[in-house]
Every structure is written in C-alpha cells, then in structure tokens.
Scaffold this motif. Structure first.
Motif, mmCIF file in Angstrom:
data_model
loop_
_atom_site.group_PDB
_atom_site.id
_atom_site.type_symbol
_atom_site.label_atom_id
_atom_site.label_comp_id
_atom_site.label_asym_id
_atom_site.label_seq_id
_atom_site.Cartn_x
_atom_site.Cartn_y
_atom_site.Cartn_z
ATOM 1 N N ALA A 233 -82.436 62.388 49.583
ATOM 2 C CA ALA A 233 -82.512 63.535 50.491
ATOM 3 C C ALA A 233 -82.463 64.825 49.692
ATOM 4 O O ALA A 233 -81.991 64.842 48.552
ATOM 5 N N VAL A 234 -82.954 65.904 50.286
ATOM 6 C CA VAL A 234 -82.871 67.216 49.653
ATOM 7 C C VAL A 234 -81.951 68.104 50.478
ATOM 8 O O VAL A 234 -81.725 67.864 51.669
ATOM 9 N N THR A 235 -81.403 69.111 49.843
ATOM 10 C CA THR A 235 -80.491 70.020 50.533
ATOM 11 C C THR A 235 -81.264 70.879 51.526
ATOM 12 O O THR A 235 -82.244 71.536 51.141
ATOM 13 N N PRO A 236 -80.879 70.886 52.791
ATOM 14 C CA PRO A 236 -81.570 71.735 53.768
ATOM 15 C C PRO A 236 -81.440 73.209 53.389
ATOM 16 O O PRO A 236 -80.449 73.621 52.770
ATOM 17 N N PRO A 237 -82.419 74.032 53.766
ATOM 18 C CA PRO A 237 -82.382 75.454 53.401
ATOM 19 C C PRO A 237 -81.405 76.285 54.219
ATOM 20 O O PRO A 237 -81.229 77.477 53.954
ATOM 21 N N ALA A 238 -80.766 75.685 55.217
ATOM 22 C CA ALA A 238 -79.802 76.376 56.087
ATOM 23 C C ALA A 238 -78.889 75.312 56.678
ATOM 24 O O ALA A 238 -79.122 74.108 56.496
ATOM 25 N N PRO A 239 -77.829 75.723 57.382
ATOM 26 C CA PRO A 239 -76.932 74.728 57.981
ATOM 27 C C PRO A 239 -77.660 73.777 58.931
ATOM 28 O O PRO A 239 -78.587 74.163 59.645
ATOM 29 N N VAL A 240 -77.228 72.519 58.925
ATOM 30 C CA VAL A 240 -77.798 71.512 59.825
ATOM 31 C C VAL A 240 -77.269 71.745 61.230
ATOM 32 O O VAL A 240 -76.053 71.812 61.436
ATOM 33 N N VAL A 241 -78.194 71.867 62.184
ATOM 34 C CA VAL A 241 -77.785 72.115 63.566
ATOM 35 C C VAL A 241 -78.298 71.053 64.534
ATOM 36 O O VAL A 241 -77.768 70.905 65.625
ATOM 37 N N CYS A 279 -83.992 69.787 60.407
ATOM 38 C CA CYS A 279 -82.577 69.676 60.781
ATOM 39 C C CYS A 279 -81.894 71.037 60.918
ATOM 40 O O CYS A 279 -80.787 71.120 61.451
ATOM 41 N N THR A 280 -82.532 72.098 60.432
ATOM 42 C CA THR A 280 -81.955 73.447 60.527
ATOM 43 C C THR A 280 -82.468 74.198 61.749
ATOM 44 O O THR A 280 -82.068 75.344 61.981
ATOM 45 N N VAL A 281 -83.368 73.573 62.518
ATOM 46 C CA VAL A 281 -83.955 74.223 63.685
ATOM 47 C C VAL A 281 -83.156 73.847 64.928
ATOM 48 O O VAL A 281 -82.997 72.653 65.211
ATOM 49 N N PRO A 282 -82.643 74.812 65.681
ATOM 50 C CA PRO A 282 -81.888 74.484 66.896
ATOM 51 C C PRO A 282 -82.705 73.621 67.846
ATOM 52 O O PRO A 282 -83.934 73.756 67.940
ATOM 53 N N SER A 283 -82.018 72.736 68.554
ATOM 54 C CA SER A 283 -82.692 71.786 69.432
ATOM 55 C C SER A 283 -83.439 72.462 70.572
ATOM 56 O O SER A 283 -84.324 71.854 71.183
ATOM 57 N N THR A 284 -83.103 73.706 70.860
ATOM 58 C CA THR A 284 -83.767 74.421 71.945
ATOM 59 C C THR A 284 -85.090 75.031 71.514
ATOM 60 O O THR A 284 -85.807 75.605 72.334
ATOM 61 N N ARG A 285 -85.434 74.922 70.218
ATOM 62 C CA ARG A 285 -86.682 75.482 69.710
ATOM 63 C C ARG A 285 -87.594 74.378 69.202
ATOM 64 O O ARG A 285 -87.139 73.319 68.786
ATOM 65 N N ALA A 286 -88.889 74.654 69.230
ATOM 66 C CA ALA A 286 -89.884 73.773 68.609
ATOM 67 C C ALA A 286 -90.474 74.552 67.444
ATOM 68 O O ALA A 286 -91.198 75.526 67.648
ATOM 69 N N ASP A 287 -90.138 74.156 66.239
ATOM 70 C CA ASP A 287 -90.554 74.898 65.056
ATOM 71 C C ASP A 287 -90.780 73.903 63.921
ATOM 72 O O ASP A 287 -90.252 72.793 63.947
#
Length: 316
Positions: A233-241, A279-287
């Motif tokens: 795995a690689v480190t995500p660019p922001a916190p996992v949400v 994994c850093t994209v909030p579940s309420t968004r599609a990105d």
C-alpha cells in the motif's frame, strides 16, 4: 478500419447510495442514535465510480446500464452530465439501484443493497451492447444480472474485458461467468479464506491473464504468469475518511496503465495510488484522482525507491 472511439466501456453498476455516518461498526443495538455529519444521498455505485475514475485519468469513457425513471435515476444522469461522461441508459422497470452505506469514523463501510430493484428478465439490449462494444477498446463489466447476459456479445466483439468480483467468497457460482470471461479480474481478499488459491482457480478455469486482489491497508496481490506478487500500500495524500470506492479506483488506475501499455506491476502501482486517494474522499462526494496527480505521485514513489536503492548500494 477506424480506431475505437471509446477507451473504456463500463457496463452496469449505476445507482444511488444513501450515506449514514455511525459512531462505530458493528453498530450496537439501540433505540436511536444522534449522528453527525448526518445522512446524505448521492449518485455513485461501482460502475459510476469506475467510469468516473477512468474519465478523470483521461480515458475516453462510456457508461451503459439500466436506470429507473425516478428521482434516483435523475441523480445518476446528472452525475454523468455534470462530469461530461457519456451515458446510455436503458429503462429499469423496478427503479434505479439503491444502497445504504454505514460509514464509521475510521472510514470503514458496511453496505446494504436494495435487491428489490432488479428482475430476472432485465436485459441490456443486444444491439446496443454490440454497437458500443464495436466502438470500444476495452469493457469493464460490473457483476449485475443484465451484464451477465451481455458477456457473450462482448466476447464476440473481440475487445478485452475486466470485471470486479468484489467480496467474492471463492465459491459462490454467481460470480463465475464474470470471472471466467474476463481477461483482467479484480477482487477483494475480504471474504477469501485462501486468496492465492482463489486467484489461481480463476486463471485455471477462465481466460484471465491477470488477477489482482485488493487487501485494503495491506495493498494488493497480483497473479501474472503463475507468480503472485505483493504490491505494498502507499500512504494516502490526506487523512483516510472513507474506503468506499477504493476498489473501483484501483480498477480505474490499473486499466489506465494497461491501456497505456504498461506492464502489470506498474498497472498495480497506479491502482494502489488511485485507491489510496479514493480513501481520502468523503463518502458524500464522488471524486477521483486526475491523470497529472496520479503520475506525479507515482514519480515521487519512483524517486523514493531510487534514493533508497542508491543509499543501500555499498561503495566500491
């Protein structure tokens, strides 16, 4: 013969999710919970996310699926319209596919799929499938019932196929037509007692050249030419949400590399980078991660590997 107009044809997996944030998973029984940030409904299921990811990476993408004449169907159509992703929708009499996703503070997800929307008689029109397949380089097939019936037409068209078996247990026969028809098979290790055995069975019984099993924070496993390789795995660019859509992002990143002619290990690296971003994209968004960001992140990893290798080589 003219060159294909579509890089990736995505079949199936269009729908709407209702996101419910919960304090923990599993959720203990209680009369009620007060939750924040709350409950939201947005378009985006597996096929939508693969189409979104492929499109964001610069691949010419087209999505085909059955969608209801309802409010949820309009949300799906609006998602594609707003993102500029061509969509061919066929009326689904039972209504647009829906699910409820319970998401905990660590980003883990439990999905509840509404199985009442589909019917045994649901079909994607063969002439539509044939026409779109004839204009495509590759098809990614979501494991919904209408897509199963479309597999022979796709194979006859001669384009390469991929599919995602998601949390297959290695035994459920429903998944086998998809697994055995695809050239590239994605799946999760979540429900597999013996992931390597399941991966090898897919190759032995089908036509798959590559099997990629995603393992969350443990990265992924790649079976190519009889050899299983672990992809860290690689480190995500922001916190996992939220982990929702990470597997779809992996598939999009992998296909981006494959259609560019990259070797499987490189494709898998693209996949884990795209999955980490998801994994850093909030579940309420599609990105989804874009092409420039994906390539920049991969270059950083290449540079880190080169530095590490140089540092460990003893001087003459």
């Amino acid at each position: 013969m003219s060159s294909p107009e579509i890089d990736v044809l995505v079949l199936g997996g269009a729908g709407v999710d209702t996101i419910v944030h919960v304090p923990e998973l599993p959720l203990p029984f209680a009369d009620s919970y007060m939750i924040r940030p709350g409950i939201e409904t947005r378009a985006g299921q597996s096929g939508d996310f693969v189409a979104l990811g492929a499109h964001a990476l610069g691949l010419r993408t087209h999505h085909l699926d059955m969608i209801g004449d309802d409010h949820e169907g309009e949300l799906v159509r609006a998602l594609h319209r707003d993102r500029g992703i061509p969509l061919t929708d066929v009326l689904q009499p039972g209504g647009t596919k829906r699910a409820v996703n319970l998401v905990d503070p660590q980003g883990r997800r439990l999905s509840l799929y509404d199985d009442s929307r589909s019917r045994e008689t649901d079909r994607l029109p063969e002439e539509t499938v044939r026409a779109l397949a004839g204009a495509s380089r590759h098809a990614h097939v979501v494991i919904t019932h209408p897509c199963s019936a479309a597999l022979p037409v796709l194979r006859e068209a001669g384009l390469t196929l991929s599919t995602d078996l998601h949390n297959w247990d290695g035994d459920n026969p429903y998944h086998e037509p998809f697994a055995h028809a695809a050239d590239v098979v994605f799946l999760s290790t979540t429900a597999l007692a013996d992931p390597e055995r399941a991966m090898r069975r897919i190759v032995e019984r089908g036509r798959a050249q590559v099997v990629a099993a995603t393992a969350g924070a443990d990265g992924a496993y790649l079976l190519v030419d009889g050899e299983v390789t672990h992809i860290p795995a690689v480190t995500p660019p922001a916190p996992v949400v939220d982990s929702n859509g990470a597997g779809d992002a992996f598939a999009s990143g992998f296909l981006f590399g494959r259609l560019a002619g990259e070797p499987p290990l490189r494709c898998a690296l693209y996949g884990v980078v795209a999955g980490a971003y998801a994994c850093t994209v909030p579940s309420t968004r599609a990105d989804a991660i874009g092409r420039d960001e994906l390539l920049a992140r991969v270059k950083e990893l290449d540079d880190q590997d080169a530095t590490t290798t140089t540092a460990t080589v003893p001087s003459a």
